[in-house]
Scaffold this motif. Structure first.
Motif, PDB file in Angstrom:
ATOM      1  N   SER A 163       0.834  -1.184   0.000  1.00  0.00           N
ATOM      2  CA  SER A 163       0.000   0.000   0.000  1.00  0.00           C
ATOM      3  C   SER A 163       0.880   1.249   0.000  1.00  0.00           C
ATOM      4  O   SER A 163       2.061   1.199   0.349  1.00  0.00           O
ATOM      5  CB  SER A 163      -0.876  -0.032   1.250  1.00  0.00           C
ATOM      6  OG  SER A 163      -1.417   1.227   1.535  1.00  0.00           O
ATOM      7  N   ALA A 222      -0.288   3.823   1.797  1.00  0.00           N
ATOM      8  CA  ALA A 222      -0.813   4.498   2.980  1.00  0.00           C
ATOM      9  C   ALA A 222       0.234   4.512   4.096  1.00  0.00           C
ATOM     10  O   ALA A 222       1.222   3.766   4.055  1.00  0.00           O
ATOM     11  CB  ALA A 222      -2.074   3.779   3.464  1.00  0.00           C
ATOM     12  N   LEU A 274      -1.835   0.916   7.713  1.00  0.00           N
ATOM     13  CA  LEU A 274      -3.030   1.091   6.890  1.00  0.00           C
ATOM     14  C   LEU A 274      -2.835   0.454   5.522  1.00  0.00           C
ATOM     15  O   LEU A 274      -1.716   0.216   5.077  1.00  0.00           O
ATOM     16  CB  LEU A 274      -3.355   2.578   6.706  1.00  0.00           C
ATOM     17  CG  LEU A 274      -3.609   3.383   7.974  1.00  0.00           C
ATOM     18  CD1 LEU A 274      -3.921   4.819   7.625  1.00  0.00           C
ATOM     19  CD2 LEU A 274      -4.730   2.776   8.789  1.00  0.00           C
ATOM     20  N   ASN A 315      -4.348   0.813   1.455  1.00  0.00           N
ATOM     21  CA  ASN A 315      -5.197   1.497   0.484  1.00  0.00           C
ATOM     22  C   ASN A 315      -4.940   0.917  -0.912  1.00  0.00           C
ATOM     23  O   ASN A 315      -4.020   0.134  -1.121  1.00  0.00           O
ATOM     24  CB  ASN A 315      -4.959   3.017   0.500  1.00  0.00           C
ATOM     25  CG  ASN A 315      -3.597   3.405  -0.052  1.00  0.00           C
ATOM     26  OD1 ASN A 315      -2.846   2.591  -0.576  1.00  0.00           O
ATOM     27  ND2 ASN A 315      -3.269   4.678   0.067  1.00  0.00           N
ATOM     28  N   ARG A 347      -5.289   3.295  -3.638  1.00  0.00           N
ATOM     29  CA  ARG A 347      -5.511   4.552  -4.345  1.00  0.00           C
ATOM     30  C   ARG A 347      -5.002   4.531  -5.775  1.00  0.00           C
ATOM     31  O   ARG A 347      -5.580   5.156  -6.650  1.00  0.00           O
ATOM     32  CB  ARG A 347      -4.813   5.699  -3.602  1.00  0.00           C
ATOM     33  CG  ARG A 347      -5.573   6.181  -2.392  1.00  0.00           C
ATOM     34  CD  ARG A 347      -4.835   7.293  -1.697  1.00  0.00           C
ATOM     35  NE  ARG A 347      -4.559   8.398  -2.602  1.00  0.00           N
ATOM     36  CZ  ARG A 347      -3.647   9.337  -2.354  1.00  0.00           C
ATOM     37  NH1 ARG A 347      -2.925   9.272  -1.256  1.00  0.00           N
ATOM     38  NH2 ARG A 347      -3.456  10.321  -3.200  1.00  0.00           N
ATOM     39  N   HIS A 372      -5.924   8.667   5.611  1.00  0.00           N
ATOM     40  CA  HIS A 372      -6.609   7.656   6.406  1.00  0.00           C
ATOM     41  C   HIS A 372      -8.007   7.277   5.918  1.00  0.00           C
ATOM     42  O   HIS A 372      -8.613   6.355   6.468  1.00  0.00           O
ATOM     43  CB  HIS A 372      -6.731   8.127   7.862  1.00  0.00           C
ATOM     44  CG  HIS A 372      -5.443   8.112   8.618  1.00  0.00           C
ATOM     45  ND1 HIS A 372      -4.425   9.000   8.375  1.00  0.00           N
ATOM     46  CD2 HIS A 372      -4.997   7.298   9.604  1.00  0.00           C
ATOM     47  CE1 HIS A 372      -3.416   8.752   9.184  1.00  0.00           C
ATOM     48  NE2 HIS A 372      -3.735   7.727   9.936  1.00  0.00           N
ATOM     49  N   THR A 398      -9.096   3.589   1.763  1.00  0.00           N
ATOM     50  CA  THR A 398      -8.297   2.890   2.762  1.00  0.00           C
ATOM     51  C   THR A 398      -9.147   1.911   3.559  1.00  0.00           C
ATOM     52  O   THR A 398     -10.380   1.946   3.540  1.00  0.00           O
ATOM     53  CB  THR A 398      -7.644   3.866   3.768  1.00  0.00           C
ATOM     54  OG1 THR A 398      -8.661   4.381   4.628  1.00  0.00           O
ATOM     55  CG2 THR A 398      -6.923   5.000   3.069  1.00  0.00           C
TER      56      THR A 398
END
Length: 559
Positions: free
Chosen positions: A248, A250, A254, A256, A258, A491, A495
């Motif tokens: 990720s 992030a 976390l 994500n 994206r 965040h 996510t």
């Protein structure tokens, strides 16, 4: 209407020329400002009602906690859309209906999954599966093979060695650089003073000189990029790859997706069903690479069960209207748009449950206060935004024109404005004009009552990458709200922690009042908003695949 649009981009080299041209440019704006009427009594009623009688929190809890994630094209998504339809009717909203756009599309959802490292020590992998991955064949176990699985050349170089393997990308993603605070007065003032809609320091990102229409035309002329992605997915299927893992972008802990594009590429019937893909936190990715480098042979165990759907009826937009009361203007429309779907991560509270819930709340307030707009206010909650703006494009092109061809229908002029809400639920600070400078004095007047809340910035800047670009591409005045970024990009956006708990409902109630009054005042104007010009420069005829997968020839244009 188009005659009110102001053109920009003149280079002023002499003070006399500058002064003369500036007067010419400002003249239409001064007329607009003088003509602009703000019903402060209505604004006051709206502010009080939004503050004291809010139902938006309960609406969001249903959209996100009950139905999230809201994946377009699934039975669960359709059930949620029907709940929205019933709720709007219960509030007294008229002309509520579901609008299907799903011909040739498929849906996808996760049934269950588990991921862990079992050697040299046990570690739960905080992974998330990525749409539109196929299921694994039961539990898959193995030491990852490090290879760039986004490279056709890299995969072909080890062809025949991939069957049953779990592939791990060799590079750990960098943490995405994203704003994470309130906009300062200096930043907002700088945005308000800009003269060009595309800027490296834009509040909604650096922007691009390439428009949405440009991108669609380029894809129509050059489908190679999408074909390569499908060919890569098909190669991994043919080679028998069991699963792929990547990190990720992030912050630590976390996950994500994206920057993942697989949702856009594999959502049509007949597309490949990609091998299972998981996104994992950066630190877990880095640890696995270290263990492999140190010859510790980490053992990964994973299982994924997913389901595909082929029912076009599960791909829907929700449309609702407050009819116009003025016989002269009732056939003109002010749109209030937000996408209803989400990605597969978490429950989609900020992206874009809060946009949909707030837009519903706007309609409830207008109905309960019995404010009778002169123009029709049309709520449009879009499906398929996360699949590539599919619901909004299907709706708009069925009514208002052809984006690739650069043509519009007579009905296009009946749309006074399109307001979009897809920039999170943090404090609204103003509005993006998307280059429509002639509307500046209108929104300066409409937002003046909210100056005490710091919500009166008006900027020519573009807003990025969501349903409003569809309407903007068809020459319809389109606008997006400037929100404080806060923790949205780090965040919330796509996510694993995009949940209701991170929503600030004091901000939401404040935002609801701003949007309600702006939409209402726009629907009450004596004249339609000024429009930007919509150049169309035909360069030839192309064979383009339509949404229903039939092939048609159409005139296309280029810049």
């Amino acid at each position: 209407m188009a005659s009110d649009a102001i053109g920009w981009g003149v280079v002023y080299t002499r003070s006399f020329a500058f002064g003369t041209l500036l007067l010419l440019l400002l003249a239409p704006s001064q007329r607009l400002l003088a003509d602009e009427s703000v019903d402060l009594a209505a604004v006051s009623k709206i502010r009080q009602h939004a503050a004291k009688n809010a139902e938006v929190k309960q609406t969001l809890r249903v959209l996100s906690d009950v139905y999230g994630p809201r994946l377009t094209g699934t039975p669960r998504y359709l059930e949620m859309a029907q709940w929205v339809e019933d709720k709007l009717r219960a509030w007294g909203i008229e002309n509520v209906y579901l609008e299907s756009f799903g011909q040739g599309l498929r849906g996808w959802e996760v049934i269950n999954f588990r991921t862990a490292m079992t050697r040299p020590v046990f570690m739960v992998l905080d992974a998330q599966p990525v749409c539109c991955s196929d299921s694994t064949s039961g539990t898959v176990t193995g030491t990852p093979l490090v290879v760039d699985f986004t490279s056709m050349q890299a995969l072909r170089s080890i062809s025949g060695q991939l069957r049953g393997r779990i592939l791990l990308h060799p590079d750990v993603q960098e943490v995405a650089d994203s704003p994470g605070t309130k906009w300062t007065p200096a930043q907002l003032a700088k945005a308000a003073a800009r003269m060009e809609p595309v800027t490296p320091e834009g509040l909604d990102g650096p922007g691009s000189s390439e428009t949405y229409a440009d991108r669609l035309r380029d894809q129509a002329r050059n489908p190679l990029a999408q074909n390569e992605a499908k060919a890569l997915a098909q190669l991994m299927i043919d080679e028998g790859v069991s699963a792929v893992l990547r990190s990720s972008s992030a912050p630590p802990g976390l996950v994500n997706n994206r920057f993942d594009t697989s949702m856009v590429e594999f959502v049509r019937s007949g597309d490949p069903r990609p091998v299972p893909m998981f996104v994992i936190p950066r630190e877990q990715h880095a640890r696995m690479l270290t263990l492999i480098e140190m010859q510790q042979e980490p053992l990964i165990s994973l299982e994924l069960n997913t389901r595909y759907y082929e029912d076009p009826a599960t791909h829907v937009n929700v449309i609702a209207e407050i009819p116009g009361s003025d016989p002269e203007h009732r056939n003109e429309v002010v749109y209030l748009g937000a996408h209803l779907d989400s990605v597969e991560m978490a429950t989609g509270a900020a992206d874009n449950g809060i946009g949909a819930a707030t837009s519903m709340e706007v309609m409830r307030i207008l109905s309960e206060l019995d404010l009778r707009p002169r123009r029709t206010i049309r709520l449009a909650l879009w499906g398929g935004e996360e699949y590539g703006l599919l619901g909004a494009r299907a709706h708009a092109e069925a009514r208002y024109g052809d984006i690739i061809a650069g043509t519009v229908t007579p009905e296009q002029e009946s749309v006074s404005a399109y307001f979009n809400h897809d920039n999170n639920g943090h404090d609204i600070r103003g509005i993006f004009l998307l280059g429509n400078e002639a509307t500046r004095p209108v929104f300066e007047a409409y937002l003046a009552p909210y100056a005490d809340e710091g919500a009166n910035t008006v900027t020519i800047e573009n807003a990025c990458c969501t349903d409003l670009v569809v309407f903007d591409a068809l020459g319809i005045p389109s606008f997006e709200w400037i929100h404080d970024a806060m923790d949205y990009f780090s965040h919330q956006l796509h996510t694993s922690t995009d949940a209701v708990d991170l929503i600030d409902f004091e901000s939401v109630r404040r935002n609801t009042a701003i949007i309600t009054s702006t939409v209402y005042l726009t629907a009450m104007r004596n004249q339609a908003l000024p429009r930007k010009s919509m150049p169309a420069k035909p360069f030839g005829t192309l064979s383009v695949t339509s949404r229903d997968s039939s092939t048609r020839s159409e005139q296309v244009s280029h810049d």
